[in-house]
Design an enzyme around this catalytic site. Structure first.
Site, PDB file in Angstrom:
ATOM      1  N   CYS A 167       0.935  -1.362   0.008  1.00  0.00           N
ATOM      2  CA  CYS A 167      -0.053   0.120   0.063  1.00  0.00           C
ATOM      3  C   CYS A 167       0.848   1.234   0.089  1.00  0.00           C
ATOM      4  CB  CYS A 167      -0.987  -0.158   1.041  1.00  0.00           C
ATOM      5  SG  CYS A 167      -2.050  -1.392   1.199  1.00  0.00           S
ATOM      6  N   HIS A 304      -2.757   8.130   5.970  1.00  0.00           N
ATOM      7  CA  HIS A 304      -2.921   6.781   5.524  1.00  0.00           C
ATOM      8  C   HIS A 304      -4.435   6.200   5.813  1.00  0.00           C
ATOM      9  CE1 HIS A 304      -1.931   2.836   3.483  1.00  0.00           C
ATOM     10  NE2 HIS A 304      -2.005   2.115   4.579  1.00  0.00           N
ATOM     11  N   GLU A 315      -1.114   5.490  13.768  1.00  0.00           N
ATOM     12  CA  GLU A 315      -0.858   6.452  12.745  1.00  0.00           C
ATOM     13  C   GLU A 315      -0.989   7.917  13.601  1.00  0.00           C
ATOM     14  OE1 GLU A 315      -1.484   8.685   8.396  1.00  0.00           O
ATOM     15  OE2 GLU A 315      -2.691   6.923   9.140  1.00  0.00           O
ATOM     16  N   LYS A 334      -9.862   7.819   2.306  1.00  0.00           N
ATOM     17  CA  LYS A 334     -10.575   6.297   1.974  1.00  0.00           C
ATOM     18  C   LYS A 334     -11.978   6.033   2.470  1.00  0.00           C
ATOM     19  CE  LYS A 334      -5.615   4.481   2.410  1.00  0.00           C
ATOM     20  NZ  LYS A 334      -4.864   5.664   2.406  1.00  0.00           N
ATOM     21  N   HIS A 339      -9.747   1.977   0.011  1.00  0.00           N
ATOM     22  CA  HIS A 339      -8.546   1.898  -0.097  1.00  0.00           C
ATOM     23  C   HIS A 339      -7.839   1.223  -1.327  1.00  0.00           C
ATOM     24  CE1 HIS A 339      -4.286   1.211   1.145  1.00  0.00           C
ATOM     25  NE2 HIS A 339      -4.431   0.701   2.269  1.00  0.00           N
ATOM     26  N   PHE A 398       1.954  -3.159   4.118  1.00  0.00           N
ATOM     27  CA  PHE A 398       2.028  -4.546   4.565  1.00  0.00           C
ATOM     28  C   PHE A 398       3.471  -4.984   4.457  1.00  0.00           C
ATOM     29  CE2 PHE A 398      -2.327  -7.053   4.098  1.00  0.00           C
ATOM     30  CZ  PHE A 398      -2.883  -6.195   5.043  1.00  0.00           C
TER      31      PHE A 398
END
Length: 410
Positions: A167, A304, A315, A334, A339, A398
């Site tokens: 991502c 994010h 975050e 998002k 996403h 990830f």
């Protein structure tokens, strides 16, 4: 090192097939998440996504070529055509001139690549045998074919790079392009982040690991970054494209300059394959690196903000650690476009730059109940008219891979 500026923008997502329509819908707080229509979701625990339902690949490719490219490449061509036209670097034939082609490169990013084609051809191989596999299968699915197809489309002959960092791929593609220009490896770079993984194995796989929201009966309110009742992300698809250029070259040709890339940071968590490092330690290091390079005060952060329990909490903790008492306004888009995995960083960079240009900071929709541990100003539900001169965009993937970019008005 040379200064790097942005001279072209393009994007496509579930709320629009161009940057203007997309940003307008995002600023209005609209949501592109709905029930999946591209395959039968009966029996799937998750049946919602931010699909693009009005895109015709025949409008961006010769119909004979469509079968050679997975959908993520087709979406990328749509966004890159807009960005390249916006940059003013195309001639009457829709190509870049030969005199700049050798110093014009591509930096692309995707998290998975042609997952839909991988799935289809695997089924074909199992059910009908290897001789029935589509001969275009392999080149249609490779991530670096984003650069392959677009370089052919526009006659771009400079460095051709690809980032495959989950991502964070779209953001890393921007960083790699910026480095290439700064170190004089090219004068211009087309950046592409694209993804299209809304297919049975994509939805099924993420659902199996309990990463997705399963609010199937309420798709518009399913993705809720930083909200107390968030229960997972919603998959989206799309593409973002930016033309980066050496400042002196852009200035000499009288190009419109949207922003300057003034800082970037990268880090690795070395913690867990899917869960961020505790307290966002890795994310904080990437943000600190970007700020150290940029030496500016940030006005807005496009987070994010995935709408998962750990990401949003960590975050938030990372932002507090980095900015202390001087925390910028924050939002996650998002909740509106889902996403988009490897495309997210490129899309969100475009959105952040447009927020600077328009003087409108996009909202974080579906923030209905405050999480006491996520207690910052995330611009809840309604966009905010506010001048921003410096914007930051965060991407975390990830494997514990983190990327942060900072853009400034010129």
């Amino acid at each position: 090192m040379r200064r790097v500026v942005v001279t072209g923008l393009g994007m496509v997502n579930s709320l629009g097939l161009n940057r203007r329509d997309s940003f307008k819908s995002i600023a209005e707080g609209q949501c592109g998440i709905k029930r999946i229509t591209s395959f039968d979701t009966s029996g799937f625990p998750v049946q919602i996504a931010a699909e693009i339902t009005n895109f015709d690949p025949n409008e961006v490719m010769n119909p004979k070529e469509v079968k050679k490219a997975d959908r993520f490449i087709q979406l990328a061509l749509k966004a890159t055509q807009e960005a390249m036209q916006d940059s003013g670097l195309l001639n009457s034939e829709g190509k870049c001139d030969e005199n700049i082609a050798d110093r014009f490169g591509v930096s692309s990013g995707a998290g998975i690549g042609g997952l839909g084609n991988i799935e289809k051809n695997s089924i074909t191989c199992f059910e009908k045998g290897p001789r029935r596999i589509n001969p275009f299968f392999i080149p249609s699915a490779l991530v670096n074919m984003l650069g392959g197809f677009t370089s052919i489309e526009f006659g771009i002959k400079g460095p051709n790079l690809a980032s495959v960092t989950a991502c964070a791929a779209g953001t890393h593609a921007i960083i790699e392009a910026g480095k290439t220009i700064m170190l004089n490896g090219a004068d211009r770079m087309l950046v592409i982040g694209a993804e299209s993984a809304i297919c049975p194995v994509g939805i099924g796989g993420f659902a199996a690991m309990k990463a997705l929201s399963d609010r199937n009966d309420d798709p518009q309110r399913a993705s809720r970054p930083f909200d107390k009742n968030r229960d997972g992300f919603v998959m989206g698809e799309g593409a973002g494209a930016l033309v980066l250029e050496d400042y002196e070259s852009a200035k000499a040709r009288g190009a419109k300059i949207y922003a300057e890339l003034v800082g970037f940071g990268e880090s690795g968590d070395a913690n867990h394959i899917t869960t961020p490092a505790p307290a966002g330690e890795g994310a904080a290091r990437a943000m600190k690196a970007a700020l150290s390079m940029a030496q500016v005060e940030v006005d807005y952060i496009n987070a994010h903000g995935t709408s998962t329990a750990y990401n949003d909490l960590y975050e938030t903790m990372a932002i507090k650690q980095v900015f202390g008492s001087n925390i910028p306004l924050i939002s996650s888009t998002k909740g509106q476009i889902g996403h988009c995995l490897g495309a997210a960083g490129a899309l969100e960079a475009v959105i952040s730059i447009m927020a600077m240009e328009e003087g409108v900071l996009p909202p974080t929709i579906n923030q209905e109940e405050k999480d006491p541990e996520c207690d910052l100003d995330y611009i809840p539900n309604v966009a905010r008219e506010k001048k921003a001169n410096v914007v930051m965009s965060n991407s975390f993937g990830f494997g514990g891979t983190n990327g942060v970019v900072i853009f400034k008005k010129v």
